[in-house]
Design an enzyme around this catalytic site. Sequence first.
Site, PDB file in Angstrom:
ATOM      1  CD  GLU A  44      40.963  61.244  -0.071  1.00  0.00           C
ATOM      2  OE1 GLU A  44      41.325  60.139   0.347  1.00  0.00           O
ATOM      3  OE2 GLU A  44      41.419  61.792  -1.092  1.00  0.00           O
ATOM      4  NE  ARG A 270      39.171  48.836   5.552  1.00  0.00           N
ATOM      5  CZ  ARG A 270      38.806  49.949   4.901  1.00  0.00           C
ATOM      6  NH1 ARG A 270      37.697  49.995   4.206  1.00  0.00           N
ATOM      7  NH2 ARG A 270      39.544  51.018   4.935  1.00  0.00           N
ATOM      8  CE  LYS A 280      35.952  57.048   0.725  1.00  0.00           C
ATOM      9  NZ  LYS A 280      36.496  58.346   1.089  1.00  0.00           N
TER      10      LYS A 280
HETATM   11  P1  ATP Z   1      40.044  55.671   0.840  1.00  0.00           P
HETATM   12  O1  ATP Z   1      40.958  56.192   1.916  1.00  0.00           O
HETATM   13  O2  ATP Z   1      40.524  54.478   0.135  1.00  0.00           O
HETATM   14  O3  ATP Z   1      39.505  56.716  -0.063  1.00  0.00           O
HETATM   15  P2  ATP Z   1      38.337  55.020   3.025  1.00  0.00           P
HETATM   16  O4  ATP Z   1      37.209  54.057   2.957  1.00  0.00           O
HETATM   17  O5  ATP Z   1      39.455  54.797   3.953  1.00  0.00           O
HETATM   18  O6  ATP Z   1      38.783  55.115   1.538  1.00  0.00           O
HETATM   19  P3  ATP Z   1      37.994  57.596   4.238  1.00  0.00           P
HETATM   20  O7  ATP Z   1      37.178  58.728   3.754  1.00  0.00           O
HETATM   21  O8  ATP Z   1      39.450  57.807   4.382  1.00  0.00           O
HETATM   22  O9  ATP Z   1      37.719  56.421   3.221  1.00  0.00           O
HETATM   23  O10 ATP Z   1      37.375  57.016   5.565  1.00  0.00           O
HETATM   24  C1  ATP Z   1      37.018  57.820   6.658  1.00  0.00           C
HETATM   25  C2  ATP Z   1      37.065  57.010   7.911  1.00  0.00           C
HETATM   26  O11 ATP Z   1      36.186  55.902   7.836  1.00  0.00           O
HETATM   27  C3  ATP Z   1      38.444  56.465   8.163  1.00  0.00           C
HETATM   28  O12 ATP Z   1      38.765  56.686   9.526  1.00  0.00           O
HETATM   29  C4  ATP Z   1      38.326  55.010   7.851  1.00  0.00           C
HETATM   30  O13 ATP Z   1      39.189  54.258   8.647  1.00  0.00           O
HETATM   31  C5  ATP Z   1      36.863  54.710   8.178  1.00  0.00           C
HETATM   32  N1  ATP Z   1      36.379  53.609   7.365  1.00  0.00           N
HETATM   33  C6  ATP Z   1      36.417  53.508   6.029  1.00  0.00           C
HETATM   34  N2  ATP Z   1      35.929  52.318   5.612  1.00  0.00           N
HETATM   35  C7  ATP Z   1      35.575  51.634   6.725  1.00  0.00           C
HETATM   36  C8  ATP Z   1      35.008  50.344   6.972  1.00  0.00           C
HETATM   37  N3  ATP Z   1      34.716  49.502   5.981  1.00  0.00           N
HETATM   38  N4  ATP Z   1      34.778  49.994   8.256  1.00  0.00           N
HETATM   39  C9  ATP Z   1      35.055  50.838   9.256  1.00  0.00           C
HETATM   40  N5  ATP Z   1      35.587  52.061   9.099  1.00  0.00           N
HETATM   41  C10 ATP Z   1      35.854  52.467   7.853  1.00  0.00           C
END
Ligand code: ATP
Length: 569
Positions: A44, A270, A280
Site C-alpha cells: 500500500e 511476518r 508504518k
Molecule cells: P499496513 O497494511 O498496516 O499499512 P503493511 O506492513 O501490511 O502495513 P503493506 O504495504 O500492506 O504494509 O505490505 C505489503 C506486503 O508486505 C504485504 O503483503 C505484507 O504482508 C508484507 N509485509 C508487511 N510487513 C511485513 C513483515 N514485517 N514481514 C513480512 N512481510 C511483511
Amino acid sequence: METKETVTETNNENKAVSNFIRFIIDRDLESGKHTGVVTRFPPEPNGYLHIGHAKSICLNFGLARDYKGRCHLRFDDTNPVKEDVEYVDSIMDDVRWLGFDWQDHLYYASDYFEKLYGFAEYLIEQGKAFVCDLSFDELRAYRGTLTVPGKNSPYRDRSIEENLRLFRAMRDGEYPDGSHSLRAKIDMNSPNLNMRDPVIYRIKKTQHHRTGSIWQIYPMYDYTHCISDALEGITHSICTLEFEDHRPLYDWFLDQLPIPCHPQQIEFARLNLSYTVMSKRLLLELVTTGLVKGWDDPRMPTIAGMRRRGFTASAIREFADRIGVAKASSMVDDELLMFCVREDLNKSALRTMVVMNPIKLTITNYAEDKTEELEADNNPEDESAGKRMVKFSRNLLIEREDFSENPPKGWFRLGLNNEVRLKHAYYIKCYEAVKDEQGEIIELLCTYDPESRGGGTEDGRKVKGTLHWVSAPHAVPVELRLYDRLFTMLDMSAIEEGKSYKDYLNPDSLIINKHAMAEATLRDVKVGERFQFLRQGYFSVDADSEAGKPVFNRIITLKDRWLAKAGKQ
Ligand code: ATP
Ligand code: MG
C-alpha cells in the site's frame, strides 16, 4: 554512485532452501493444478518499505525467479487518504535496488476500480450485497464480538432494485462520508468476525493520487485484494499471518463472482526484528515529528535508510534467505542482519585508514622534508581490488586510544619503549609522551627503523601490535556519523503500560565525529562508495558529502556480536 546489483543464480548460490510454500507450489505443479507460478508483491503506498517488506519481496520475486514464473508489483491503493505518489516512487526504487524486476507487470488496484464497481453491482444483483445506512459506530455495535454473535442490519433486506439505486447514488456523490456503505450479505452469526456482513465499499470524498476526483466511493482491502489477484491470474497469493482469518472472505468473494481464476492465499509469519519498530504508523511518526531525519535516515529499518547507511542489496537478500519462511511468528536478532552485511562488505569493501580520535606522533629520526609513497593493498580478501599508494611523512596522526603510558598487561599497542608496526609502513618505538600544562598528552615522540619498510625486517624480529595512522600534512578532515540501534528495547512490541515507543529511543543512536582525519585517497570519493576503515568498521559515503569534504556513515562496526553470541568467535 550505486553499482547496480542484480540477482543471478550464481551470486545467490542457488540456495533455494525449501519451505512450506515451495512444497505447496511443487505439489500444485506436479498435480497439474498450475503450469507456472505467478506471485505478486502488493504494497500500500502509504509509507516507505521496511526490512519486513524486503522479506516479502525476496520471497515473492524469489519464487518467481526460481520457478521461472513472474512476480507482479501491484500498488494496493484503495485508501486515498493516506496514500501518495512519493511513496509509489520510493517503493519502485527500493524494489529495483533490491535487485528485482517486475518487467511489464506493474499494476494498481485503482486500475480495477471500474471492474470492482461492476462486480459490486453483480453481487447486489445476486442478492449478495446490500446498502446499509448504519453509522460507523452502529456497525461496530452490530458486529458483536468473538463471544457475542452479530445482529442483522435493519437494512439487510432491501430489494435488489433499491440497493442498486442507493449504491449508484453513493457512487454519484449524493451522500456524505460515513452515511452509507455497501456490505456483503454473508452471516452475522459466523464465528469469524470477518464474515459478519463486511463492508465492501465506503464513501470517501477524497482526491485519489491516480484517479483524481472520479470516485466518491472506494472499495475495501479484502474485497479488492482477492479480485485484483484473480484478474491478474496470480497462482499463489502470499501474505502475512494476520490475514489467515480473512482467507474465508477471500474465497467467498471469488466463489460468488464470475472470474475464472481462484488464487490460493498462503500465509507466512511476518518478520519481527529486535530493537526496532516496523509499523508504518510509527515510522511515519518518527519522520513527521523529526525524531529521525527522514524516511532514509540511516537508523531507520526502511530499505531507503539501510541503503543510505551503506547496506548492500545482496546482504539483505542473504538475510532474507537465512531467516527463511515459517508459519510461526518469531523475533529475529538484528545481529543476524548485521552479520550478513559484515560478511558481504568484508568481501567487497576497499580498506583504508582513518584516525577517528587523533593524537600527533612525530618520528624524530625521519627527515623533515621527506615524503614517501608506500604500497597498500586495497582488500586482502580480493587481490583484484589492487593496490594504492599511501603518503608517509615525519608527522603522523594515530588514535589516542592506541597509546598508553601505563599499559595494562597484554598491551600490544603503543607504549613507552615497546615496538609496534604502522600498517603498510615501518616499525616504530615511542621514547617520550609530550604533555601540556594540564598533564594531557599532546604528542608522541618516536623513532622508526628504516629497515622495516613495508612492515617487516631481515632479522625477522616480531612485533605484535599493528596500528593504523595517517600522515598529518596529507590527511583529509572527514565527518563521521556513527550509528547505533534506534531503540533500547529488544522486543518493541512489549512496551510497558503507560509508556510509548518514544520512551525507548536510544539517545546515542547517532554520534557525530568532526575531528577524524583520513588518508589522502579519501578526498575524492563518490556518494555510495563503501570502505573498511582499518580496525574501525565499514563506512559509506553519505549524500551530504561536498567536494573534498566527505561525510561518512558508519555502516557497522567490525566486531561481530552475532557470531560471538552464537559461540563461533
Ligand atoms: P499496513 O497494511 O498496516 O499499512 P503493511 O506492513 O501490511 O502495513 P503493506 O504495504 O500492506 O504494509 O505490505 C505489503 C506486503 O508486505 C504485504 O503483503 C505484507 O504482508 C508484507 N509485509 C508487511 N510487513 C511485513 C513483515 N514485517 N514481514 C513480512 N512481510 C511483511
Ligand atoms: Mg497491509
